[in-house]
Design a protein around this motif. Sequence first.
Motif, PDB file in Angstrom:
ATOM      1  N   GLY A   1      -5.781   1.626   2.605  1.00  0.00           N
ATOM      2  CA  GLY A   1      -5.773   1.752   1.142  1.00  0.00           C
ATOM      3  C   GLY A   1      -5.156   0.564   0.425  1.00  0.00           C
ATOM      4  N   TYR A   2      -5.010  -0.550   1.136  1.00  0.00           N
ATOM      5  CA  TYR A   2      -4.384  -1.721   0.505  1.00  0.00           C
ATOM      6  C   TYR A   2      -5.223  -2.221  -0.668  1.00  0.00           C
ATOM      7  CZ  TYR A   2      -2.883  -6.617  -0.054  1.00  0.00           C
ATOM      8  OH  TYR A   2      -2.459  -7.818  -0.555  1.00  0.00           O
TER       9      TYR A   2
ATOM     10  N   ALA B   1      -5.220  -0.217  -3.845  1.00  0.00           N
ATOM     11  CA  ALA B   1      -3.990  -0.265  -4.656  1.00  0.00           C
ATOM     12  C   ALA B   1      -4.204  -1.153  -5.887  1.00  0.00           C
ATOM     13  CB  ALA B   1      -2.821  -0.790  -3.819  1.00  0.00           C
TER      14      ALA B   1
ATOM     15  N   GLN C   1       0.829  -1.208   0.000  1.00  0.00           N
ATOM     16  CA  GLN C   1       0.000   0.000   0.000  1.00  0.00           C
ATOM     17  C   GLN C   1       0.866   1.261   0.000  1.00  0.00           C
ATOM     18  OE1 GLN C   1      -2.203  -0.998   3.528  1.00  0.00           O
ATOM     19  NE2 GLN C   1      -0.765   0.002   4.907  1.00  0.00           N
TER      20      GLN C   1
ATOM     21  N   GLU D   1      -4.728  -2.491   7.359  1.00  0.00           N
ATOM     22  CA  GLU D   1      -4.346  -1.820   6.116  1.00  0.00           C
ATOM     23  C   GLU D   1      -4.903  -0.406   6.043  1.00  0.00           C
ATOM     24  OE1 GLU D   1      -6.809  -1.195   3.407  1.00  0.00           O
ATOM     25  OE2 GLU D   1      -8.325  -1.732   4.900  1.00  0.00           O
TER      26      GLU D   1
END
Length: 847
Positions: A333-334, A337, A192, A331
């Motif tokens: 914004g993992y 991505a 991320q 996480e």
Amino acid sequence: MGSHYDVVVVGAGFAGLYAVHKMRDELGLDVQAFEAAGGVGGTWWWNRYPGARCDFESIHYSYSFSEEIQRGWEWSERFAGQPEILAYLEWVADKLDVRRAFRFNTRVTSTTWDDKAARWIICTDDGATCTARFVVSCVGGLSVAKEPEFPGSETFRGELYRTSSWPHEPVDLTGKRVAVIGTGSTGIQVIQEIANEAAELTVFQRTPNFAAPLGNEPVDLAQRRWNAEHHAELRAGSRQHMIGVPYDPPSGPALAATPDERRRIFDKYWDRGGFRLLVSTFSDVIFNQQANETIAEYIRERIRERVKDPATAALLCPTDHPYASKRPPFETGYYEAYNLPHVHLVDVRSAPIEAITPTGVRTSSKSYEFDVIILATGFDVFTRPLLNLGLRGRDGLKLEDRWANGPTSYLGVQIAGFPNLFVINGPKSAVALYNVPLATEDNVNFVAAALARAIADKTATFEATYEAEEAWGRLCEGILNLTVIPHSKGSWYMGENIPGKARAAYFFAGGAPLYRAICAEIVHVGYGGFALDRVSAPIPPMVRLDPAAALLLGSMLARGMKPLDELNLDEVRAVAESLRKLQLPGPAMRVETVEAPRARIYIPDRAGPLPVIVFYHGGGWISGSLDLADAPCRRLADENGAIVVSAHYRLAPEHSFPAATDDTFAALSWVWKHVSAYGGDPGRIVVMGESAGANLAAVAAIRARDAGIPLAGQVLIYPPIDPEASTASRTEFADGPFFTRAIGEKMWGAYLGGAELTELAAPSRASSLAGLAPALVLTLELDMSRDEAEDYAGALASAGVPVRLHRFDGLFHGVFNMSAFIPRVREMYASIGEFVATCKEQITEAA
Ligand code: FAD
Ligand code: NAP
């Protein structure tokens, strides 16, 4: 041979820094410490990869032992990044002035016990040797990287990095084709973070993970100061929480909630971030696969909402292991991505990585070219760092031989056969599920107290016994087996991430409050389970607990339950009634109530005439009720095909002796006369009671004999027999578990109300026990009334009464009412069932 020290400490992470301070500055010992790294920080010195940060809030993921340290540091983010955590540890090291105790860039390579001199010989990779009376290993659980299974790393012509030994200089990934191998907590943080920096990012994923939002955010200046100044209230109760962080307790079982309620609770804690999703939602998700599936599916839904391409989303959704059976990652914004056009996901479950090549990565189906490869493939957790110390204990015993079938230890703190070696956060400690700085402080404090004791008593050797280690291992394994964790695949939790490593219980999953209570008990009884100068102290009761009983006790401690003897009468009564929540629900059936004598009659739908059980509830004569006995009576009626009459009796102290025995005997007499009207057979009456109710049942059996009322049997479930009995179990279990001698004495006192002790209160005092009904006496290993009950069984047998005695190991007083949480209570019902069946046969034969 070089210098001699009181203590050698290995490691300069959270554990090593505190251990040096404690041993040197508080105990006044001569301490030498070694650290392979070039500075302090441990995990946070080594793991400098982009995106590295903690996932317990920093106000909790930090030391608590010093008021000054807590006030002196302000965390700039809710979950601090690696540079800030490292800076904190460097600041702490300076404040405590511990750096001077360390030799940095120095690795301990062999550690050998010299039995004659009762000391350790420590060799380091610079060729030096020293000796020490004690070694305190602070080598960390996650400090040795896993060796990749695939060959060729050395042939790669681009840049190859391991997250766990990331360069100190900045690594520029802009414009580069980057591969990340691994999607554990580390891989997720890296991916991320670098997704927007690399020109092309290819993620090699073998097992998808359940990542939930971390909820990180900056902390503004005013809040930072406030946090530092209010650390005491922010951290209050941390150690009484299962994972050492004061998150909300769960809302009860997921399976008892409606889908809408579940959704609302999951949404709430998903948004709040971090471990709350696991620990604050529902109590059964970690124990019950079906409950776990509700949270697993919730997370999968959220992944599908966030990842645009359905095929990629499907690949990212874990389906082969329960949520939290592997250590949960978090996480920011993992999943988004993967919506970027230059981020690619490669499934290496279907096409495994075969090699790293000079130009990139080759899987069984394709070759890929890269400029940079990042290995985030995990650690050889818990055991390898200790094995790397080259440990040889008594008689040259090698640690690798000792651990050939998996790690053993007592509390994670000592290993039998390795005297005077203490381990902080070792295998089978509570650390994997306990906020590490607090777990560390608890372990270091325990070890420091042990060292202080050894020094004060001039004890040459301090070691765990093999028996204690075995008992502890059984408890760890038993508790783990009650969770979904063994259903994980390839998790370091079970040692399965390393090919060939023994699958075992690598940690204690009973939670911080239970672990702390056990450690406290061990100290309280004089280091039970340890041998001081080869003289061992007995293994304390809590280590011998049945795993389910231990977990239940742990959750009571986590809910802040006070010792029973500290409660007032109303509180004791409330606790007794609350036990109903711990009972399995009883089956539905016809129930009649009668008022004189007050009783409930449970009538199963069977053809009569049926055998009859007259049941007296427990509660120490001062608490308990027909409601408390409701579920057990339903079950007894159903399982035995018997009419069960649950008899009310007046409670002390309002109604002291002989009110209860008179009421219970009156109920029995009434049953004998009237039970045929309900389909019961008055020739087949078994009188039965639990705890104080069992005392009343035993007395009722004597009174029945004397009054000519025929009984088919008496079932005494852990009965208190005589308040003046002087037995070993009264001493050994005086402090519990759960039920203490002090509360027992209060109960007897309230019941007797100053009356003289006669056979109507203490049945063993009867002038004769001959001619009593056949008896089943159930006792519990860890119960103070065990021995008097067993002595009574012996006295009955000596008087010619047919007696069965059944002792249940690992259980404590009161468990009959905890059937929903202690599966082995079912064995008590089975034992009763067999006995009641025999009673029927005996009577039938006699007839
Ligand atoms: P470490 O910090 O591992 O220190 C051990 C030290 O011993 C190392 O510096 C090592 O070089 C040294 N050493 C080992 N063997 C030798 C030898 N033979 N000779 C000399 N020196 C030796 N835990 C949490 O609770 N919350 C988190 O958010 C969290 N985040 C983490 C993030 C990452 C990336 C990793 C890898 C772990 C994380 N952990 C977290 C676990 C973390 O390891 C612990 O929280 C804690 O930092 C461990 O401290 P320690 O002192 O026990 O061991
Ligand atoms: P990890 O959880 O063990 O993950 C390793 C990853 O590498 C897994 O995805 C694994 O896949 C993959 N892998 C290993 N060998 C492979 C192979 N031969 N081929 C393909 N893939 C392979 O290790 P980690 O991510 O370093 O985390 C370890 C622990 O450190 C965490 O569980 C946590 O305790 C701690 N940590 C915490 C944080 C934090 O946020 N606080 C951050 C990082 C680390 P499989 O699952 O298929 O084996």
